[in-house]
Design a protein around this motif. Structure first.
Motif, PDB file in Angstrom:
ATOM      1  N   LEU A  51      82.995  58.793  47.913  1.00 45.28           N
ATOM      2  CA  LEU A  51      84.190  59.218  47.346  1.00 45.28           C
ATOM      3  C   LEU A  51      85.039  60.345  48.196  1.00 45.28           C
ATOM      4  CD1 LEU A  51      86.185  58.663  44.985  1.00 45.28           C
ATOM      5  CD2 LEU A  51      85.049  60.003  43.501  1.00 45.28           C
ATOM      6  N   PRO A  52      84.640  61.433  48.137  1.00 41.87           N
ATOM      7  CA  PRO A  52      85.507  62.525  48.612  1.00 41.87           C
ATOM      8  C   PRO A  52      86.012  61.946  50.165  1.00 41.87           C
ATOM      9  CG  PRO A  52      83.346  63.377  48.244  1.00 41.87           C
ATOM     10  CD  PRO A  52      83.236  62.007  47.784  1.00 41.87           C
ATOM     11  N   SER A  53      85.040  61.384  51.014  1.00 38.05           N
ATOM     12  CA  SER A  53      85.696  61.099  52.328  1.00 38.05           C
ATOM     13  C   SER A  53      86.929  60.062  52.058  1.00 38.05           C
ATOM     14  CB  SER A  53      84.592  60.427  53.061  1.00 38.05           C
ATOM     15  OG  SER A  53      83.565  61.334  53.388  1.00 38.05           O
ATOM     16  N   ARG A  83      87.965  68.624  51.823  1.00 40.00           N
ATOM     17  CA  ARG A  83      87.292  69.487  50.893  1.00 40.00           C
ATOM     18  C   ARG A  83      87.123  69.170  49.510  1.00 40.00           C
ATOM     19  NH1 ARG A  83      89.987  75.559  49.940  1.00 40.00           N
ATOM     20  NH2 ARG A  83      90.430  74.780  48.000  1.00 40.00           N
ATOM     21  N   PHE A  84      86.047  69.356  48.858  1.00 45.08           N
ATOM     22  CA  PHE A  84      85.863  69.019  47.429  1.00 45.08           C
ATOM     23  C   PHE A  84      85.070  70.010  46.863  1.00 45.08           C
ATOM     24  CE2 PHE A  84      82.081  66.955  49.153  1.00 45.08           C
ATOM     25  CZ  PHE A  84      81.111  67.222  48.321  1.00 45.08           C
ATOM     26  N   VAL A 112      84.143  70.022  36.116  1.00 48.64           N
ATOM     27  CA  VAL A 112      85.154  69.551  36.862  1.00 48.64           C
ATOM     28  C   VAL A 112      84.739  69.164  38.438  1.00 48.64           C
ATOM     29  CG1 VAL A 112      85.593  71.976  37.516  1.00 48.64           C
ATOM     30  CG2 VAL A 112      87.526  70.270  37.450  1.00 48.64           C
ATOM     31  N   ALA A 113      85.353  68.286  38.688  1.00 51.99           N
ATOM     32  CA  ALA A 113      85.583  67.990  40.405  1.00 51.99           C
ATOM     33  C   ALA A 113      86.879  68.226  40.791  1.00 51.99           C
ATOM     34  CB  ALA A 113      84.783  66.639  40.408  1.00 51.99           C
ATOM     35  N   ILE A 114      86.891  68.804  42.058  1.00 46.43           N
ATOM     36  CA  ILE A 114      88.464  69.019  42.379  1.00 46.43           C
ATOM     37  C   ILE A 114      88.247  68.539  43.862  1.00 46.43           C
ATOM     38  CG2 ILE A 114      90.218  70.566  43.039  1.00 46.43           C
ATOM     39  CD1 ILE A 114      89.157  72.501  40.678  1.00 46.43           C
TER      40      ILE A 114
END
Length: 437
Positions: A189-191, A202-203, A210-212
């Motif tokens: 998901l982050p990629s 960056r995550f 929370v996820a940012i």
């Protein structure tokens, strides 16, 4: 090997960017989504997939997957596509074996007219895997300035369409729709968000809370500064065998009291016990969101519990209690002192990090001890058994990183970490999700 592996990831990510989302270089606002902890399974879920339940967060997972029926008319990708090439970079472990690197996908090969088949797996056991079409899912999150949720954003993400039986038989929370892999892989998901939105690789995770995603200041609760300006950092180690997990360069483990003027007790580990083997990819110290408590290989565990037992027994007033499985070291709460904000007065665990780290990783009572029974407080670290003995030397579990801010910068191969946030004014639940949508 490590450098080549990441060059491969970057190359495939570039292919995905060109093939699916065009060649545009526009930079979009970072995104934010809430994270929750399931009380029954202690797994963490992210609310990001449209029209279904939440997805389980698998920090080492290479893939997004969700249950969907084969006759539902979902889109598919051909075997010769860049997306299929990305899915083939990580293979599901053989039945009955665990691979903390994430165990995610294999594809049908050869015929470019065929439809790509991925292999999603149960993130907890890594033993149950299934074949499913590589497809795309509608998702949504909120744009953010690092302090507030601003407005909703919809996007598509590539993932695997898993059969319903995998969802039913997996060790997932009731109501979960599947898994969101956060590992070092092009289809995590982050990629995918980094490739789509151009906001940097960056995550941040703060569990539960929370996820940012993206390069942004981070403000949590009443703590006024940008947390990115105050927290520590360490280089990340990479598994040379292509595992998608995140590894810390830990060189030693010690135990110490903060209020006693005595030297730390260092665990008498065998030489090289914490090293990541370049030939096999085994060993090392890695992070997990699907392992409940930190688990240690037997040779590391035995040395560690001996050091902890010696350190906590040094003052002479702490009374032991019978073990409460799966925990071995337990203590009478009547013999321990309460410390304001931080919990119980017990020794801290220190993971001594290698060169380049700005601070060692310290685990205090809030992340190291668990109330296991009446009057019984136990050390929340367990010993690996069976096939796990050939896995990483240490898997740092979710309990040990709760209420800690972790920020992963994959371009720089750096992890920023806050330590336990209690008492700082910042909290994982302090992100402002109440702004109008």
């Amino acid at each position: 090997m490590r450098r080549l592996f990441f060059h491969h990831l970057l190359a495939v990510s570039a292919l995905l960017l060109a093939a699916q989302w065009g060649g545009g270089r526009a930079v979009h606002a970072p995104l934010v989504s809430p994270l929750a902890k399931d009380p029954a399974t202690s797994l963490y879920t992210i609310f990001i997939k449209d029209g279904s339940g939440p997805l389980v967060v698998d920090l080492a997972g290479p893939l997004i997957w969700s249950a969907c029926a084969c006759a539902s008319g979902h889109p598919t990708f051909p075997c010769g596509s860049a997306e299929c090439a990305a899915a083939s970079g990580f293979s599901c472990p053989p039945q009955g074996q665990e691979d903390y690197g994430g165990g995610g996908a294999a594809v049908d090969g050869g015929d470019h007219r065929c439809m790509c088949t991925a292999r999603p797996c149960d993130p907890v056991t890594r033993a149950r895997c299934a074949a499913g079409d590589l497809t795309s899912f509608a998702m949504s999150a909120n744009a953010t300035d690092g302090r507030n949720a601003l407005y909703p954003v919809s996007f598509q993400a590539v993932g695997a369409c898993a059969p319903n039986w995998l969802l039913r038989s997996s060790s997932l929370p009731a109501g979960a729709a599947g898994v969101a892999g956060f590992g070092r892989a092009p289809l995590s998901l982050p990629s995918q968000l980094a490739a789509q939105r151009g906001f940097g690789r960056r995550f941040a995770l703060c569990l539960p809370g929370v996820a940012i995603f993206g390069d942004t200041p981070i403000h949590l609760g009443s703590y006024p500064p940008d947390l990115m300006t105050t927290i520590a950092s360490t280089p990340l180690a990479a598994n040379p065998r292509g595992s998608g997990g995140y590894y810390l360069p830990v060189e030693a483990i010690s135990v110490s009291w903060s209020n006693w003027n005595v030297a730390p007790t260092r665990a008498a580990l065998p030489p090289g016990a914490l090293e990541l083997d370049a030939a096999t990819g085994r060993g090392g110290v890695t992070l997990s969101t699907v392992r409940r408590y930190t688990a240690m290989r037997p040779d590391v565990y035995r040395a560690f519990v001996q050091a902890f037992g010696e350190a906590i027994g040094r003052p002479g007033y702490v009374k032991t209690m019978p073990a409460v499985p799966p925990f071995e070291l337990c203590y009478d709460t009547f013999s321990l002192r309460r410390v304001k904000v931080l919990g119980w007065d017990v020794p801290s665990i220190r993971l001594e990090l290698g060169a380049g780290a700005t601070m060692n990783w310290t685990v205090g009572a809030g992340n190291s001890m668990v109330q296991a029974a009446e009057r019984t407080l136990c050390l929340a670290v367990v010993e690996m058994h069976g096939a796990e003995a050939a896995a990483p030397a240490v898997v740092i579990g979710g309990y040990q990183v709760e209420d800690n801010l972790l920020v992963f910068e994959e371009d720089k191969e750096v992890l920023h970490f806050s330590g336990l946030l209690w008492g700082s004014g910042a909290t994982c639940s302090g992100f402002n999700f109440t702004a109008p949508l």
